[in-house]
Design an enzyme around this catalytic site. Sequence first.
Site, PDB file in Angstrom:
ATOM      1  N   ASN A   1     -13.176  -5.256  21.815  1.00 49.64           N
ATOM      2  CA  ASN A   1     -12.141  -5.905  22.187  1.00 49.64           C
ATOM      3  C   ASN A   1     -10.877  -4.946  22.747  1.00 49.64           C
ATOM      4  OD1 ASN A   1      -9.690  -7.389  22.472  1.00 49.64           O
ATOM      5  ND2 ASN A   1      -9.890  -8.561  20.379  1.00 49.64           N
TER       6      ASN A   1
ATOM      7  N   ARG B   1     -15.137  -8.606  24.701  1.00 48.94           N
ATOM      8  CA  ARG B   1     -14.073  -9.809  24.688  1.00 48.94           C
ATOM      9  C   ARG B   1     -13.087  -9.872  26.001  1.00 48.94           C
ATOM     10  NH1 ARG B   1      -8.262 -10.585  22.704  1.00 48.94           N
ATOM     11  NH2 ARG B   1      -7.795 -12.694  23.094  1.00 48.94           N
TER      12      ARG B   1
ATOM     13  N   HIS C   1      -7.940 -18.302  22.897  1.00 49.66           N
ATOM     14  CA  HIS C   1      -8.253 -18.314  21.581  1.00 49.66           C
ATOM     15  C   HIS C   1      -9.590 -19.060  21.472  1.00 49.66           C
ATOM     16  CE1 HIS C   1      -4.110 -18.162  19.902  1.00 49.66           C
ATOM     17  NE2 HIS C   1      -4.566 -16.953  20.234  1.00 49.66           N
TER      18      HIS C   1
ATOM     19  N   ARG D   1       6.424 -16.049  21.269  1.00 53.93           N
ATOM     20  CA  ARG D   1       6.617 -16.669  22.392  1.00 53.93           C
ATOM     21  C   ARG D   1       7.307 -18.253  22.187  1.00 53.93           C
ATOM     22  NH1 ARG D   1       0.275 -15.919  22.866  1.00 53.93           N
ATOM     23  NH2 ARG D   1       0.196 -13.724  23.641  1.00 53.93           N
TER      24      ARG D   1
ATOM     25  N   ARG E   1       5.751 -13.725   6.803  1.00 54.53           N
ATOM     26  CA  ARG E   1       5.921 -13.143   5.415  1.00 54.53           C
ATOM     27  C   ARG E   1       7.482 -12.953   5.127  1.00 54.53           C
ATOM     28  NH1 ARG E   1       0.794  -9.272   5.702  1.00 54.53           N
ATOM     29  NH2 ARG E   1       1.663  -9.486   7.916  1.00 54.53           N
TER      30      ARG E   1
ATOM     31  N   GLU F   1     -13.812 -13.908  15.247  1.00 51.71           N
ATOM     32  CA  GLU F   1     -14.120 -13.741  16.691  1.00 51.71           C
ATOM     33  C   GLU F   1     -15.300 -12.811  17.042  1.00 51.71           C
ATOM     34  OE1 GLU F   1      -9.775 -13.752  16.952  1.00 51.71           O
ATOM     35  OE2 GLU F   1      -9.990 -14.763  18.847  1.00 51.71           O
TER      36      GLU F   1
HETATM   37  P1  ADP Z   1      -2.803 -11.842  16.019  1.00 51.24           P
HETATM   38  O1  ADP Z   1      -4.478 -11.803  15.978  1.00 51.24           O
HETATM   39  O2  ADP Z   1      -2.541 -13.050  16.876  1.00 51.24           O
HETATM   40  O3  ADP Z   1      -2.221 -10.674  16.260  1.00 51.24           O
HETATM   41  P2  ADP Z   1      -3.062 -12.744  13.119  1.00 51.24           P
HETATM   42  O4  ADP Z   1      -3.990 -13.808  13.447  1.00 51.24           O
HETATM   43  O5  ADP Z   1      -3.602 -11.509  12.708  1.00 51.24           O
HETATM   44  O6  ADP Z   1      -2.455 -12.428  14.458  1.00 51.24           O
HETATM   45  O7  ADP Z   1      -1.835 -13.169  12.503  1.00 51.24           O
HETATM   46  C1  ADP Z   1      -0.826 -12.528  12.092  1.00 51.24           C
HETATM   47  C2  ADP Z   1       0.380 -13.212  11.563  1.00 51.24           C
HETATM   48  O8  ADP Z   1      -0.068 -13.989  10.174  1.00 51.24           O
HETATM   49  C3  ADP Z   1       1.421 -12.284  10.943  1.00 51.24           C
HETATM   50  O9  ADP Z   1       2.195 -11.942  12.066  1.00 51.24           O
HETATM   51  C4  ADP Z   1       2.146 -13.250   9.937  1.00 51.24           C
HETATM   52  O10 ADP Z   1       2.999 -14.042  10.531  1.00 51.24           O
HETATM   53  C5  ADP Z   1       0.992 -13.982   9.361  1.00 51.24           C
HETATM   54  N1  ADP Z   1       0.505 -13.647   7.922  1.00 51.24           N
HETATM   55  C6  ADP Z   1      -0.256 -12.539   7.427  1.00 51.24           C
HETATM   56  N2  ADP Z   1      -0.515 -12.676   6.135  1.00 51.24           N
HETATM   57  C7  ADP Z   1       0.431 -13.375   5.732  1.00 51.24           C
HETATM   58  C8  ADP Z   1       0.872 -13.869   4.477  1.00 51.24           C
HETATM   59  N3  ADP Z   1       0.272 -13.535   3.559  1.00 51.24           N
HETATM   60  N4  ADP Z   1       1.712 -14.987   4.421  1.00 51.24           N
HETATM   61  C9  ADP Z   1       2.149 -15.557   5.404  1.00 51.24           C
HETATM   62  N5  ADP Z   1       1.936 -15.089   6.736  1.00 51.24           N
HETATM   63  C10 ADP Z   1       0.956 -14.032   7.093  1.00 51.24           C
END
Ligand code: ADP
Length: 400
Positions: free
Chosen positions: A7, A91, A180, A241, A285, A384
């Site tokens: 990826n 990907r 996605h 976004r 978080r 994925e």
């Molecule tokens: P991407 O792959 O689109 O970068 P992810 O699917 O890894 O994103 O999601 C990342 C987001 O998940 C973080 O920015 C955060 O907002 C949220 N996240 C991760 N762990 C937690 C948690 N324990 N509690 C709340 N939100 C979380």
Amino acid sequence: MKVLVINCGSSSLKYQVLDMENEELLAKGLVERIGIDGSVIKHEREDGKGFKLQTPMATHKEAIENVFEALLNKESGVLQSMDEIGAVGHRVVHAGEKLTDSTLITDDVIKILEECFDIAPSHNPPNVLGIKACQALMPNTPMVAVFDTAFHSTMPASSYIYAIPYEYYEKYGIRRYGFHGTSHKYVSERAAKMLNIDIKDLKIITCHLGNGASVSAIKSGKCIDTSMGFTPLEGVVMGTRSGGIDPAIIEYIMEKEGLSIEEMLKMLNRKSGVFGISGVSSDFRDLEVAANEGNERAQLALDIFAQKIKGYIGSYLAELDGADVIVFTAGIGENAIGMRAKICSNMENLGIKLDPERNNVRGEETIISAADSKIKILLIPTNEELMIARDTVSVVNAQA
Ligand code: ADP
């Protein structure tokens, strides 16, 4: 067959090696800062053995060379020779309308992906760089492209045509594509397996809530609508976004602030969303901590996010004429217990009722709805890479 999944982003590259005999993950890793000072590779084998190495990597080819070295490493590698890799799954974000399913990569396929640079300028060029770098190093290994857009290609025209003059669709392919897709497909298939019901008999709403977020409506295993559009900017509010806004705002702000169109789009992609509303963070978080400490804008950002997801769920319940399953996945969907509860609150009249105790869980494949909830609510960690590896094996086997 062992499959290498790649990826490739503009300055980063994620990889996994899976043994598809038993769908076992053998190793995974991440290269960051490709072409930037401080390039670094982090490699980890399934048993936890691994390393982090800072070494200059000016190009994607050098990054992939380092991945190969990691996979062959005596202490924490998983291969004796790269010949053990039966196929590589890449990907790829955008396939336009020409490729609607995972496909063996040929020169013609690369040409089509290059034609999509125009509509996916930040994603497709690095994807193709990764493919070419791999081809140079493994010229005899079959490569398969798995597209984020493919799963959404079953949407009817009533879901993908924008209400602008039709000629722009015909001339430039301006339409909704959705993203996605690999994740929406994976979790919908898992949902059917978990419930032991044929996917053909299910209506599913999948909520992929990560930094980028999208919601899809799936009937009999086929996507009929999704929230992202021509680009991943449309749809729900996301980390940075904006999601859908009144397009007239764009010119108004550009004029008031003297912004160029590039600056405006950068603002909508990188400085908006819950980050823009709260001024605190794009990470849920941080937002939860700030909201608990009384930060009103952090709370407002969380409220707006939940409301937008609710809106899409409601809209898809109408489009599907009710649903059997709602799935939560990706970083927020898998981990943000409070956000899941907020999204599902006050929807009992629609048949959606969460069980607060079952919902008190993170990153596990489980049912979180109450026993008397008409619609089953599932938590399914997305995968994925596994989906890409599965498609890679089936494309390669179909050629044999
Ligand atoms: P991407 O792959 O689109 O970068 P992810 O699917 O890894 O994103 O999601 C990342 C987001 O998940 C973080 O920015 C955060 O907002 C949220 N996240 C991760 N762990 C937690 C948690 N324990 N509690 C709340 N939100 C979380």
